[in-house]
Design a protein around this motif. Structure first.
Motif, PDB file in Angstrom:
ATOM      1  N   GLU A 172       0.823  -1.223   0.000  1.00  8.65           N
ATOM      2  CA  GLU A 172       0.000   0.000   0.000  1.00  8.65           C
ATOM      3  C   GLU A 172       0.848   1.259   0.000  1.00  8.65           C
ATOM      4  O   GLU A 172       0.421   2.297  -0.478  1.00  8.65           O
ATOM      5  CB  GLU A 172      -1.008  -0.005   1.157  1.00  8.65           C
ATOM      6  CG  GLU A 172      -0.443  -0.150   2.555  1.00  8.65           C
ATOM      7  CD  GLU A 172       0.108   1.118   3.151  1.00  8.65           C
ATOM      8  OE1 GLU A 172      -0.247   2.229   2.706  1.00  8.65           O
ATOM      9  OE2 GLU A 172       0.918   1.006   4.076  1.00  8.65           O
ATOM     10  N   LYS A 177      -7.706  -2.189   5.544  1.00  8.68           N
ATOM     11  CA  LYS A 177      -8.921  -1.385   5.359  1.00  8.68           C
ATOM     12  C   LYS A 177      -8.935  -0.142   6.245  1.00  8.68           C
ATOM     13  O   LYS A 177      -9.568   0.848   5.898  1.00  8.68           O
ATOM     14  CB  LYS A 177     -10.178  -2.218   5.574  1.00  8.68           C
ATOM     15  CG  LYS A 177     -10.421  -2.679   6.972  1.00  8.68           C
ATOM     16  CD  LYS A 177     -11.693  -3.502   7.032  1.00  8.68           C
ATOM     17  CE  LYS A 177     -11.892  -4.067   8.421  1.00  8.68           C
ATOM     18  NZ  LYS A 177     -13.048  -4.948   8.475  1.00  8.68           N
ATOM     19  N   PHE A 206      -8.150   2.991   4.376  1.00  3.02           N
ATOM     20  CA  PHE A 206      -9.029   3.368   3.276  1.00  3.02           C
ATOM     21  C   PHE A 206      -9.221   4.879   3.142  1.00  3.02           C
ATOM     22  O   PHE A 206      -9.067   5.416   2.038  1.00  3.02           O
ATOM     23  CB  PHE A 206     -10.379   2.654   3.399  1.00  3.02           C
ATOM     24  CG  PHE A 206     -11.339   2.998   2.296  1.00  3.02           C
ATOM     25  CD1 PHE A 206     -11.203   2.443   1.035  1.00  3.02           C
ATOM     26  CD2 PHE A 206     -12.380   3.886   2.515  1.00  3.02           C
ATOM     27  CE1 PHE A 206     -12.090   2.765   0.010  1.00  3.02           C
ATOM     28  CE2 PHE A 206     -13.264   4.216   1.504  1.00  3.02           C
ATOM     29  CZ  PHE A 206     -13.116   3.654   0.248  1.00  3.02           C
ATOM     30  N   PRO A 207      -9.563   5.610   4.225  1.00  6.63           N
ATOM     31  CA  PRO A 207      -9.795   7.051   4.046  1.00  6.63           C
ATOM     32  C   PRO A 207      -8.593   7.805   3.459  1.00  6.63           C
ATOM     33  O   PRO A 207      -8.759   8.612   2.542  1.00  6.63           O
ATOM     34  CB  PRO A 207     -10.124   7.545   5.464  1.00  6.63           C
ATOM     35  CG  PRO A 207     -10.645   6.325   6.170  1.00  6.63           C
ATOM     36  CD  PRO A 207      -9.849   5.179   5.598  1.00  6.63           C
ATOM     37  N   LYS A 233      -8.061   6.646  -0.187  1.00  7.89           N
ATOM     38  CA  LYS A 233      -9.131   7.175  -1.048  1.00  7.89           C
ATOM     39  C   LYS A 233      -8.834   8.628  -1.410  1.00  7.89           C
ATOM     40  O   LYS A 233      -9.085   9.060  -2.536  1.00  7.89           O
ATOM     41  CB  LYS A 233     -10.477   7.072  -0.333  1.00  7.89           C
ATOM     42  CG  LYS A 233     -11.639   7.499  -1.195  1.00  7.89           C
ATOM     43  CD  LYS A 233     -12.960   7.304  -0.485  1.00  7.89           C
ATOM     44  CE  LYS A 233     -14.099   7.741  -1.384  1.00  7.89           C
ATOM     45  NZ  LYS A 233     -15.402   7.604  -0.744  1.00  7.89           N
ATOM     46  N   CYS A 241      -6.675   8.608  -4.371  1.00  6.70           N
ATOM     47  CA  CYS A 241      -7.307   8.101  -5.600  1.00  6.70           C
ATOM     48  C   CYS A 241      -8.336   9.072  -6.190  1.00  6.70           C
ATOM     49  O   CYS A 241      -8.422   9.200  -7.414  1.00  6.70           O
ATOM     50  CB  CYS A 241      -7.986   6.760  -5.316  1.00  6.70           C
ATOM     51  SG  CYS A 241      -6.840   5.424  -4.977  1.00  6.70           S
ATOM     52  N   GLU A 242      -9.126   9.697  -5.339  1.00  7.75           N
ATOM     53  CA  GLU A 242     -10.234  10.539  -5.824  1.00  7.75           C
ATOM     54  C   GLU A 242      -9.808  11.626  -6.794  1.00  7.75           C
ATOM     55  O   GLU A 242     -10.443  11.788  -7.835  1.00  7.75           O
ATOM     56  CB  GLU A 242     -11.013  11.121  -4.651  1.00  7.75           C
ATOM     57  CG  GLU A 242     -12.006  10.143  -4.077  1.00  7.75           C
ATOM     58  CD  GLU A 242     -12.901  10.774  -3.015  1.00  7.75           C
ATOM     59  OE1 GLU A 242     -12.521  11.805  -2.407  1.00  7.75           O
ATOM     60  OE2 GLU A 242     -13.980  10.214  -2.801  1.00  7.75           O
ATOM     61  N   PRO A 291     -11.333   4.665  -8.949  1.00  9.04           N
ATOM     62  CA  PRO A 291     -12.168   4.091  -7.900  1.00  9.04           C
ATOM     63  C   PRO A 291     -11.363   3.165  -6.986  1.00  9.04           C
ATOM     64  O   PRO A 291     -10.432   2.494  -7.438  1.00  9.04           O
ATOM     65  CB  PRO A 291     -13.244   3.325  -8.667  1.00  9.04           C
ATOM     66  CG  PRO A 291     -12.645   3.039  -9.992  1.00  9.04           C
ATOM     67  CD  PRO A 291     -11.665   4.150 -10.271  1.00  9.04           C
ATOM     68  N   ILE A 292     -11.744   3.146  -5.725  1.00 13.63           N
ATOM     69  CA  ILE A 292     -11.055   2.345  -4.723  1.00 13.63           C
ATOM     70  C   ILE A 292     -12.079   1.716  -3.794  1.00 13.63           C
ATOM     71  O   ILE A 292     -13.112   2.325  -3.501  1.00 13.63           O
ATOM     72  CB  ILE A 292     -10.046   3.215  -3.920  1.00 13.63           C
ATOM     73  CG1 ILE A 292      -9.312   2.385  -2.849  1.00 13.63           C
ATOM     74  CG2 ILE A 292     -10.723   4.426  -3.311  1.00 13.63           C
ATOM     75  CD1 ILE A 292      -8.200   3.143  -2.137  1.00 13.63           C
ATOM     76  N   ASP A 293     -11.792   0.499  -3.355  1.00 14.48           N
ATOM     77  CA  ASP A 293     -12.649  -0.169  -2.377  1.00 14.48           C
ATOM     78  C   ASP A 293     -11.825  -1.231  -1.664  1.00 14.48           C
ATOM     79  O   ASP A 293     -10.706  -1.556  -2.081  1.00 14.48           O
ATOM     80  CB  ASP A 293     -13.854  -0.810  -3.061  1.00 14.48           C
ATOM     81  CG  ASP A 293     -15.037  -0.999  -2.111  1.00 14.48           C
ATOM     82  OD1 ASP A 293     -14.907  -0.704  -0.903  1.00 14.48           O
ATOM     83  OD2 ASP A 293     -16.086  -1.450  -2.575  1.00 14.48           O
ATOM     84  N   LYS A 353     -17.899   4.130 -11.622  1.00 15.81           N
ATOM     85  CA  LYS A 353     -17.178   5.293 -11.090  1.00 15.81           C
ATOM     86  C   LYS A 353     -17.769   6.604 -11.523  1.00 15.81           C
ATOM     87  O   LYS A 353     -18.470   6.751 -12.451  1.00 15.81           O
ATOM     88  CB  LYS A 353     -15.703   5.229 -11.416  1.00 15.81           C
ATOM     89  CG  LYS A 353     -15.337   5.481 -12.860  1.00 15.81           C
ATOM     90  CD  LYS A 353     -13.844   5.534 -12.999  1.00 15.81           C
ATOM     91  CE  LYS A 353     -13.478   5.773 -14.447  1.00 15.81           C
ATOM     92  NZ  LYS A 353     -12.085   5.963 -14.642  1.00 15.81           N
TER      93      LYS A 353
END
Length: 104
Positions: free
Chosen positions: A39, A60, A63-64, A67, A70-71, A76-78, A104
């Motif tokens: 990561e 996980k 994630f924030p 993200k 990525c944004e 897109p990310i999950d 997306k």
């Protein structure tokens, strides 16, 4: 060709999932490139071009912050579903990645 990146703590545990996903893509005759990364390399991989980012369940909690990387690039990310990851269900994870990209 769809470029999918799986990211985890070191890039090692997702390498098995990558193999399962590649087999599923071959059965479907899909043109995909799937790789595993730590990561910590996400920013570099985003700069090199990637279509979808999936995180291993073990990261996980990041994630924030990931993200937020990525944004701005429209990627897109999950987080990979824990059950699908644990069962190494490459077909379901591949389907989730494709759906994520299409929505997306």
């Amino acid at each position: 060709m769809i470029k999918i990146g799986l990211f985890c703590a070191s890039g090692m545990s997702t390498s098995m999932m990558v193999k399962k996903m590649i087999k599923a893509a071959e059965k479907r005759e899909l043109g995909v490139e799937i790789n595993a990364y730590p990561e910590s390399s996400l920013a570099k991989v985003l700069d090199e071009g990637i279509d979808v980012v999936l995180l291993g369940p073990q990261v996980k909690f990041k994630f924030p912050s990931l993200k937020a990387l990525c944004e701005p690039k429209g990627v897109p990310i999950d987080v990979i579903n824990s059950l699908d990851y644990g069962m190494m269900n490459g077909d379901k994870v591949l389907s989730a990645a494709i759906e994520l990209m299409e929505n997306k």
